[in-house]
Design an enzyme around this catalytic site. Structure first.
Site, PDB file in Angstrom:
ATOM      1  N   HIS A  35       0.727  -1.257   0.007  1.00 51.56           N
ATOM      2  CA  HIS A  35      -0.180   0.074  -0.021  1.00 51.56           C
ATOM      3  C   HIS A  35       0.829   1.205   0.020  1.00 51.56           C
ATOM      4  O   HIS A  35       2.051   1.104   0.010  1.00 51.56           O
ATOM      5  CB  HIS A  35      -1.217  -0.292   1.275  1.00 51.56           C
ATOM      6  CG  HIS A  35      -0.298   0.327   2.660  1.00 51.56           C
ATOM      7  ND1 HIS A  35      -0.993   1.268   3.328  1.00 51.56           N
ATOM      8  CD2 HIS A  35       0.527   0.299   2.892  1.00 51.56           C
ATOM      9  CE1 HIS A  35      -0.485   1.404   4.576  1.00 51.56           C
ATOM     10  NE2 HIS A  35       0.882   1.026   4.408  1.00 51.56           N
ATOM     11  N   CYS A  79       5.655   6.404   4.502  1.00 56.18           N
ATOM     12  CA  CYS A  79       4.557   5.690   4.044  1.00 56.18           C
ATOM     13  C   CYS A  79       4.016   6.105   2.772  1.00 56.18           C
ATOM     14  O   CYS A  79       3.242   5.507   2.278  1.00 56.18           O
ATOM     15  CB  CYS A  79       3.434   5.740   5.110  1.00 56.18           C
ATOM     16  SG  CYS A  79       4.183   4.915   6.779  1.00 56.18           S
ATOM     17  N   HIS A 110       5.079   0.198  -0.251  1.00 57.00           N
ATOM     18  CA  HIS A 110       5.986  -0.791   0.631  1.00 57.00           C
ATOM     19  C   HIS A 110       4.737  -1.613   1.069  1.00 57.00           C
ATOM     20  O   HIS A 110       3.612  -1.657   0.404  1.00 57.00           O
ATOM     21  CB  HIS A 110       6.268   0.160   2.094  1.00 57.00           C
ATOM     22  CG  HIS A 110       5.267   0.640   2.610  1.00 57.00           C
ATOM     23  ND1 HIS A 110       4.681   1.627   2.479  1.00 57.00           N
ATOM     24  CD2 HIS A 110       4.963   0.375   4.112  1.00 57.00           C
ATOM     25  CE1 HIS A 110       3.798   2.072   3.269  1.00 57.00           C
ATOM     26  NE2 HIS A 110       3.719   1.382   4.190  1.00 57.00           N
ATOM     27  N   HIS A 163       3.016  -4.709   4.268  1.00 53.72           N
ATOM     28  CA  HIS A 163       2.960  -5.223   5.552  1.00 53.72           C
ATOM     29  C   HIS A 163       2.245  -6.835   5.409  1.00 53.72           C
ATOM     30  O   HIS A 163       1.653  -7.118   4.502  1.00 53.72           O
ATOM     31  CB  HIS A 163       2.011  -4.435   6.461  1.00 53.72           C
ATOM     32  CG  HIS A 163       2.418  -3.247   6.586  1.00 53.72           C
ATOM     33  ND1 HIS A 163       3.450  -2.855   7.414  1.00 53.72           N
ATOM     34  CD2 HIS A 163       1.906  -2.005   5.974  1.00 53.72           C
ATOM     35  CE1 HIS A 163       3.690  -1.505   7.356  1.00 53.72           C
ATOM     36  NE2 HIS A 163       2.649  -1.116   6.440  1.00 53.72           N
ATOM     37  N   ASP A 172      -5.266 -10.143  -0.405  1.00 51.78           N
ATOM     38  CA  ASP A 172      -3.926 -10.918  -0.059  1.00 51.78           C
ATOM     39  C   ASP A 172      -3.051 -11.029  -1.381  1.00 51.78           C
ATOM     40  O   ASP A 172      -3.535 -11.249  -2.304  1.00 51.78           O
ATOM     41  CB  ASP A 172      -4.246 -12.506   0.371  1.00 51.78           C
ATOM     42  CG  ASP A 172      -2.974 -13.197   0.774  1.00 51.78           C
ATOM     43  OD1 ASP A 172      -1.868 -12.479   1.442  1.00 51.78           O
ATOM     44  OD2 ASP A 172      -2.789 -14.360   0.651  1.00 51.78           O
ATOM     45  N   HIS A 173      -1.794 -10.627  -1.084  1.00 48.90           N
ATOM     46  CA  HIS A 173      -0.801 -10.493  -2.158  1.00 48.90           C
ATOM     47  C   HIS A 173      -1.257  -9.576  -3.271  1.00 48.90           C
ATOM     48  O   HIS A 173      -0.893  -9.607  -4.371  1.00 48.90           O
ATOM     49  CB  HIS A 173      -0.374 -12.026  -2.748  1.00 48.90           C
ATOM     50  CG  HIS A 173       0.356 -12.684  -2.010  1.00 48.90           C
ATOM     51  ND1 HIS A 173       0.093 -13.205  -0.674  1.00 48.90           N
ATOM     52  CD2 HIS A 173       1.788 -12.961  -2.193  1.00 48.90           C
ATOM     53  CE1 HIS A 173       1.186 -13.807  -0.366  1.00 48.90           C
ATOM     54  NE2 HIS A 173       2.334 -13.693  -1.028  1.00 48.90           N
ATOM     55  N   GLU A 190      -1.025  -4.112  11.676  1.00 47.26           N
ATOM     56  CA  GLU A 190      -0.511  -3.455  10.677  1.00 47.26           C
ATOM     57  C   GLU A 190       1.014  -3.874  11.039  1.00 47.26           C
ATOM     58  O   GLU A 190       1.928  -4.161  10.112  1.00 47.26           O
ATOM     59  CB  GLU A 190      -0.395  -1.978  10.425  1.00 47.26           C
ATOM     60  CG  GLU A 190       0.187  -1.587   9.085  1.00 47.26           C
ATOM     61  CD  GLU A 190       0.378  -0.020   8.964  1.00 47.26           C
ATOM     62  OE1 GLU A 190      -0.483   0.502   8.332  1.00 47.26           O
ATOM     63  OE2 GLU A 190       1.154   0.565   9.800  1.00 47.26           O
TER      64      GLU A 190
END
Lengths: 136, 136, 136, 136, 136, 136
Positions: free
Chosen positions: B14, B33, B39, B41, B79-80, B126
């Site tokens: 994100h 960020c 980047h 998580h 996801d991914h 997070e």
């Protein structure tokens, strides 16, 4: 001989893919890890050193110096970054945790020897289920 | 009244930024960020339900059904993935953990009521140091 | 040489006892772990492989293939089972974590070699305070 | 050859300093860890043994006996104590985690051999980011 | 209304005792926690805020500002310190985790309101088995 | 009003099933959790109390007394036991975590009031992905 380990953390985006492959081929080989729009992880990095205890301090190395070194050489370059696009020591390498462990080793092995200890292991945890260790 | 919680996990990329801002303005407000190259998580999602125990089964809800529902409605979509670019329920929302928690709530509240329970809390971690909770 | 570890989990019942012993003798030697009505654990299994990185993929092995293999050979046979009564590879063995680690090694060593890597370590955590490692 | 590990925990105060140094010198070398009024930690101690499985019991050693031994030799002497002032096996040693690991090894190596196993590793975690391992 | 939590950590020494008591009386009431030579912990502090999301940023508060505030008001005063002797906001209070949680609340409630959110909970974990929560 | 939580752990076997059902029906409703040969878990029990701090001690309750009470009333009866067959307070109840949480509450609510505090919550974690909370 004593072993000491320091953990540092970083959050980064990456993608597993080969430029020679189509997106379909990448999906076949790398699955959802090849998503062209990237995904990311909270990585944990464990750096283990070995050597003799300094009788003056009772330390193998000063952990503050070790932490500072890891942050300068690794964390500042990779935290909140895109591993494929922005991390100099990962240039031209597949962004797998295996390759990342070796690249971190190569960045750290000389400066750690200047702290008076020997780099023993680089361990990187990509998730709570997967981790890689490299011993040089 | 009993409360049951299911944890599911997802890894995603994100970026925090406003299109109206320049990269410099985004950096000033959102710091690292806002990295334009993304980047990511390892997110942990905790979904808490409340309700009465079914005397037939001893369950509030069947956890397999709950896990399947969360995976279908949330995990498979995020996801991914890149939260800013690819997740329909985050379209036109700032990709903060606060907004993500609310969006997950909105996706889950109706289907969970169809399982015979009430959604009580969506919690998203997070990192090991930061988490958000939303109670509707 | 690189090392990669995959964690998988299973929940199982077991009992430590010898059929030659009376319940009293079993209690004396094995304590509450010999309860004839069984008890159980959330086991964590860590499987570590070693080998060379495939330059084509940047992987030692594909972790999805490794996870699938561990689930087929181990998890499906032991998860939500009684280790003493139902797990073929534990037949005629005392159901200790030590013996379980060796049995898991024996089940995995050949199929992992067919993935193109070498099994390095089987680690099983029985609780947050106790774990066993076997290196062959 | 099998390896088994037992975790025990203790909470203690300590201080890193040299009596030959002034408080200012100690602060320069040891930083806030030299605070004359002490600080403390929740330490985790992992004791790893190696040896052959006893075919009678399926154990390397009885974990209850191992836990009892560690508590008698180490935990009772150090838990809720001041490592610098009150722990006999740390007398005249700098209270670093490195020295503590070696001292624990020296206390345990003989009694563990009397359990019928060999002490393989003493690992002490001072925080979630720092740990030391000693293999003799 | 959304809730966000930030974790910070500190290591400190303390002792539970009453000056009116003899060491024997303190030992009877407080047990080994009354050791006159101190002991210590790795404390974890979780600070939870509640409020409305800022539509401009998607944040309840900027977590960097929150972390900086907690470090300034709490961590710098207590990390690597003796809670009984050196922490101004614990002066004349029994150094229990209960009292510590209330004292941290009192230090944080006003400055957090200046960040534009409301302090909801202070949670302090003294060990993996014990924690305290205070909601004002 | 302050809240304090104590964690205790137990390992137990159980099975989800109804005697009125055939094994096939049980498998359909409860899945692998209905295995007639049992399975088991490392359960974590978190007991949260609320009340006023005793100004004499700085405690809500003495945690040693609380731990002793939980061990006497719960852990000794359930640790290394079969929940379906051997735990008096689970007699004639489906051995789900939901029912277990309520049963633990019922065992603890009166003795905890005799410690001078009020039972606020019983939380039981069956695995790292599932937990139940009961507030009376």
């Amino acid at each position: 001989m004593i072993f000491i380990t320091r953990r540092e953390r970083f959050n980064a985006a990456h993608r597993l893919f080969k430029t020679e492959y189509t997106d379909e081929q990448n999906m076949m080989v790398f699955g959802k890890c090849s998503n062209p729009n990237w995904h990311g992880h909270n990585y944990e990095l464990f750096v283990t050193l070995k050597g003799e205890i300094d009788p003056e301090t009772g330390f193998l190395v000063n952990l503050k110096a070790l932490s500072k070194l890891i942050r300068e050489k690794i964390i500042q370059k990779i935290d909140h970054k895109n591993i494929n696009l922005e991390v100099d020591f990962m240039k031209d390498r597949m962004a797998s945790t295996e390759n990342l462990s070796i690249a971190v080793w190569e960045e750290l092995v000389t400066p750690i020897s200047q702290l008076g200890a020997t780099l023993h292991c680089v361990k990187i945890c990509e998730s709570e289920n997967n981790f890689v260790e490299y011993y040089g």
